[in-house]
Write a protein that holds these residues in place. Structure first.
Motif, PDB file in Angstrom:
ATOM      1  N   VAL A  48      25.642  27.674  59.545  1.00  0.00           N
ATOM      2  CA  VAL A  48      27.144  28.500  59.453  1.00  0.00           C
ATOM      3  C   VAL A  48      28.025  27.834  60.395  1.00  0.00           C
ATOM      4  O   VAL A  48      28.098  27.095  61.407  1.00  0.00           O
ATOM      5  N   GLY A  68      34.427  31.544  60.976  1.00  0.00           N
ATOM      6  CA  GLY A  68      34.006  32.503  60.039  1.00  0.00           C
ATOM      7  C   GLY A  68      34.818  33.972  60.224  1.00  0.00           C
ATOM      8  O   GLY A  68      35.740  34.037  61.171  1.00  0.00           O
ATOM      9  N   SER A 114      31.261  37.715  62.627  1.00  0.00           N
ATOM     10  CA  SER A 114      30.058  36.759  62.604  1.00  0.00           C
ATOM     11  C   SER A 114      30.460  35.417  63.312  1.00  0.00           C
ATOM     12  O   SER A 114      29.587  34.369  63.104  1.00  0.00           O
ATOM     13  N   SER A 135      21.941  29.442  62.007  1.00  0.00           N
ATOM     14  CA  SER A 135      21.565  29.395  60.784  1.00  0.00           C
ATOM     15  C   SER A 135      20.502  30.962  60.262  1.00  0.00           C
ATOM     16  O   SER A 135      20.330  31.409  61.253  1.00  0.00           O
ATOM     17  N   TYR A 136      20.198  31.015  59.175  1.00  0.00           N
ATOM     18  CA  TYR A 136      19.388  32.271  58.956  1.00  0.00           C
ATOM     19  C   TYR A 136      17.949  31.651  58.352  1.00  0.00           C
ATOM     20  O   TYR A 136      17.759  30.986  57.584  1.00  0.00           O
ATOM     21  N   ALA A 172      22.419  28.314  55.517  1.00  0.00           N
ATOM     22  CA  ALA A 172      23.640  28.861  55.917  1.00  0.00           C
ATOM     23  C   ALA A 172      23.925  30.263  55.562  1.00  0.00           C
ATOM     24  O   ALA A 172      24.584  31.224  55.868  1.00  0.00           O
ATOM     25  N   ASP A 173      23.349  30.511  54.330  1.00  0.00           N
ATOM     26  CA  ASP A 173      23.560  31.957  53.783  1.00  0.00           C
ATOM     27  C   ASP A 173      22.236  32.172  52.897  1.00  0.00           C
ATOM     28  O   ASP A 173      22.170  31.455  51.672  1.00  0.00           O
TER      29      ASP A 173
END
Length: 439
Positions: free
Chosen positions: A269, A273, A277, A284-285, A389-390
Motif C-alpha cells: 500500500v 492514501g 487508511s 499489504s492485504y 496492495a488491493d
C-alpha cells in the motif's frame, strides 16, 4: 534484556546470524545462498490463484552451492522495517497460521496493549532470544536453536474495527470477499479479528513462537482457528529449487519479483492514501485460503493429463509451449493438431497476468496434511496466502476467472477463507498497528 543463545556458526543469535531485512536482503556480507536456500514457493502451478503468480521462491541462484544443514539455524530475519517480515521473506520450512477473536469486553485499549506485547515478544523471538516477558517464563522449547529465519506477521480482520470502535478507519480494501461457486467454506475456520502468521526453518522454533504468542494473548483474545503447514527444508536439494506442492507440481515459478519496477506498486500500500487508511502505508492485504487437494483423484490421472490440466511439465515446471521453468508461456503456440499447446482451461493460462489485465499477487503458501478424513481420503492441500496492495485488483479478478472454468477445479476444494489488513512494519520503538490504534 535476556542473554542471547548461541547458534551454529556464531557466538550468539544476534551476532552470528545472517540477517534478512524486510525485502529478503542480507544485512551482513553473507552469501546469497544462505539467504534463499529454502526459497521454493507456491509455484508454477500455484493453487487458488494459480500457476502464474508464484511465491516466495523468486530467482533462486541456480549455480550457488547447496545450504549445509548446520547453517539453517543461524539465519535471522529483521523485525523492524518498512514492511513486516514474512511477506517477501523466502519460504520457510514450517508455518503456523492463527486467527484470534477479541474477548467480550476487550476494546481498543486492550487491543493496543496486546499488540504491544506481541510485538515485543516477536522481536525477541526473531532475534533468537527467550520469550520471557509479561506472561511468565520461557517454555524452553527452542533451547539450543538459533533464530532459524523466524518471522512473525500480524494482521487485522474486518470485524476488528467494530470491536475496537475504529469502523471509520477500516479501509475499503477490507470489504468482504465475494462468494465463489467453488467455495465450500467452514465459517469456524474462516475470518477472525486478528491474524498471526509464523514461519521458521525449524519446527521447534516455529512452535515455540506459537506458544509464546498464545500465552501473551492472555484473557484479551482467544484462538478462533489454527492451521499448521510446511514446505521443503533449506538444504534438502542439491541446489536451490522452486518448491513442489502436494500434487507434485513445481509451484512458484512466476511470482512477482522484488527486482521488478512495479513490484511495490502491486504488493504494498503506498503512502498518501485516504485519511481512514493512511495507517496502512507500507502494508499489504493477505488473502488466506485453505485449499484441500483431492489427491486420490489427482493421482489416478496420467502425468500427461496432469500436465495438460496445469499447463506445465511436471518434471521441471516448464510451460507446455516449450523452454525451461522460467521461460515465458507462449499462449498462442499450437501443436501439430492445430490446438493450443497450453489448453484454454489450463490453470496456468487462466491465472496468468496476461489473461487477467495484469492482475498479480505474491503467493507465499504452506502445504498442510491433517490426517485422514472420515471417508478415508487425505485431508491435505495448500494453505494459500497471497499478498497484494488491493485484493480487488489482485486476488478477486483472478479467482473469478478461475471460478468460471479452471481445469484444476475438480481436484481442489476451497474450505476456509480470510482477508486481513497487514499494516506496515514497526519502526524502532513502535509496535505493529500503533499508527492505527493510537491515532
Amino acid at each position: 534484556m535476556s542473554k542471547k543463545k548461541d547458534v551454529p556458526g556464531g557466538s550468539g543469535a544476534a551476532r552470528g546470524a545472517a540477517r534478512l531485512d524486510d525485502s529478503g536482503h542480507d544485512g551482513r556480507a553473507v552469501s546469497r545462498r544462505r539467504l534463499i536456500g529454502g526459497v521454493g514457493a507456491a509455484g508454477a502451478a500455484g493453487l487458488v490463484l494459480g500457476a502464474a503468480g508464484g511465491v516466495g521462491g523468486y530467482a533462486a541462484a541456480q549455480d550457488d552451492e547447496a545450504t549445509a544443514l548446520t547453517t539453517v539455524g543461524s539465519t535471522q530475519a529483521v523485525f523492524h522495517g518498512k514492511h513486516q517480515p514474512g511477506i517477501t521473506t523466502p519460504l520457510q520450512a514450517r508455518g503456523h497460521l492463527v486467527a484470534f477473536d477479541l474477548a467480550a469486553g476487550a476494546g481498543r485499549k486492550e487491543a493496543a496493549a496486546l499488540m504491544r506485547r506481541w510485538s515485543a515478544a516477536a522481536e525477541r523471538l526473531m532475534a533468537g532470544e527467550p520469550a520471557e516477558g509479561g506472561r511468565g517464563h520461557d517454555t524452553g522449547v527452542a533451547l539450543d536453536a538459533g533464530p532459524s529465519s523466524l518471522t512473525v506477521t500480524f494482521g487485522f480482520g474486518r470485524t476488528f474495527f467494530a470491536r475496537t470502535g475504529l469502523t471509520g478507519r477500516r479501509p475499503a480494501a477490507l470489504d468482504p470477499l465475494p462468494a465463489f461457486s467453488s467455495d465450500h467454506l467452514d465459517s469456524r475456520r474462516s475470518d477472525g479479528d486478528l491474524w498471526v502468521q509464523i514461519g521458521a526453518d525449524d519446527a521447534l522454533v516455529a512452535f515455540h513462537a506459537l506458544r509464546a504468542l498464545q500465552k501473551e494473548a492472555g484473557s484479551t483474545a482467544r484462538v478462533r482457528w489454527q492451521m499448521n503447514g510446511f514446505n521443503r527444508t533449506p538444504g534438502a536439494t542439491a541446489r536451490p529449487m522452486t518448491a513442489r506442492n502436494l500434487m507434485g507440481q513445481v509451484d512458484g515459478t512466476n511470482n512477482p519479483k522484488p527486482t521488478e519496477s512495479d513490484f511495490d506498486e502491486r504488493i504494498f500500500v503506498p503512502s498518501g492514501g485516504s485519511a481512514e487508511s493512511s495507517w496502512m502505508a507500507g502494508g499489504s492485504y493477505a488473502v488466506v485460503r485453505r485449499i484441500r487437494m483431492l489427491l486420490d483423484d489427482w493421482e489416478e490421472l496420467t502425468v500427461t493429463r496432469q500436465e495438460q490440466i496445469i499447463g506445465r511439465r511436471k518434471a521441471d515446471g516448464a510451460p507446455l509451449s516449450g523452454g525451461s521453468e522460467t521461460t515465458a508461456m507462449d499462449l498462442d503456440k499450437r501443436g501439430p493438431d492445430g490446438k493450443p499447446l497450453i489448453a484454454a482451461n489450463a490453470h496456468a493460462r487462466i491465472s496468468s497476468p496476461e489473461k487477467n489485465g495484469g492482475a498479480a499477487m505474491l503467493r507465499r503458501p504452506f502445504s498442510y496434511h491433517d490426517g485422514i478424513s472420515e471417508d478415508g481420503t487425505p485431508d491435505a492441500g495448500l494453505l494459500f496466502i497471497c499478498w497484494q496492495a488491493d485484493p480487488f485488483k489482485g486476488f478477486i479478478p483472478v479467482q473469478r476467472k478461475l471460478d468460471r472454468g479452471d481445469a484444476l477445479s475438480p481436484f481442489i476444494r476451497h474450505e476456509a477463507s480470510g482477508l486481513f489488513a497487514v499494516p506496515g512494519g514497526a519502526a524502532a520503538g513502535e509496535y505493529v498497528g500503533q499508527r492505527l490504534l493510537e491515532a
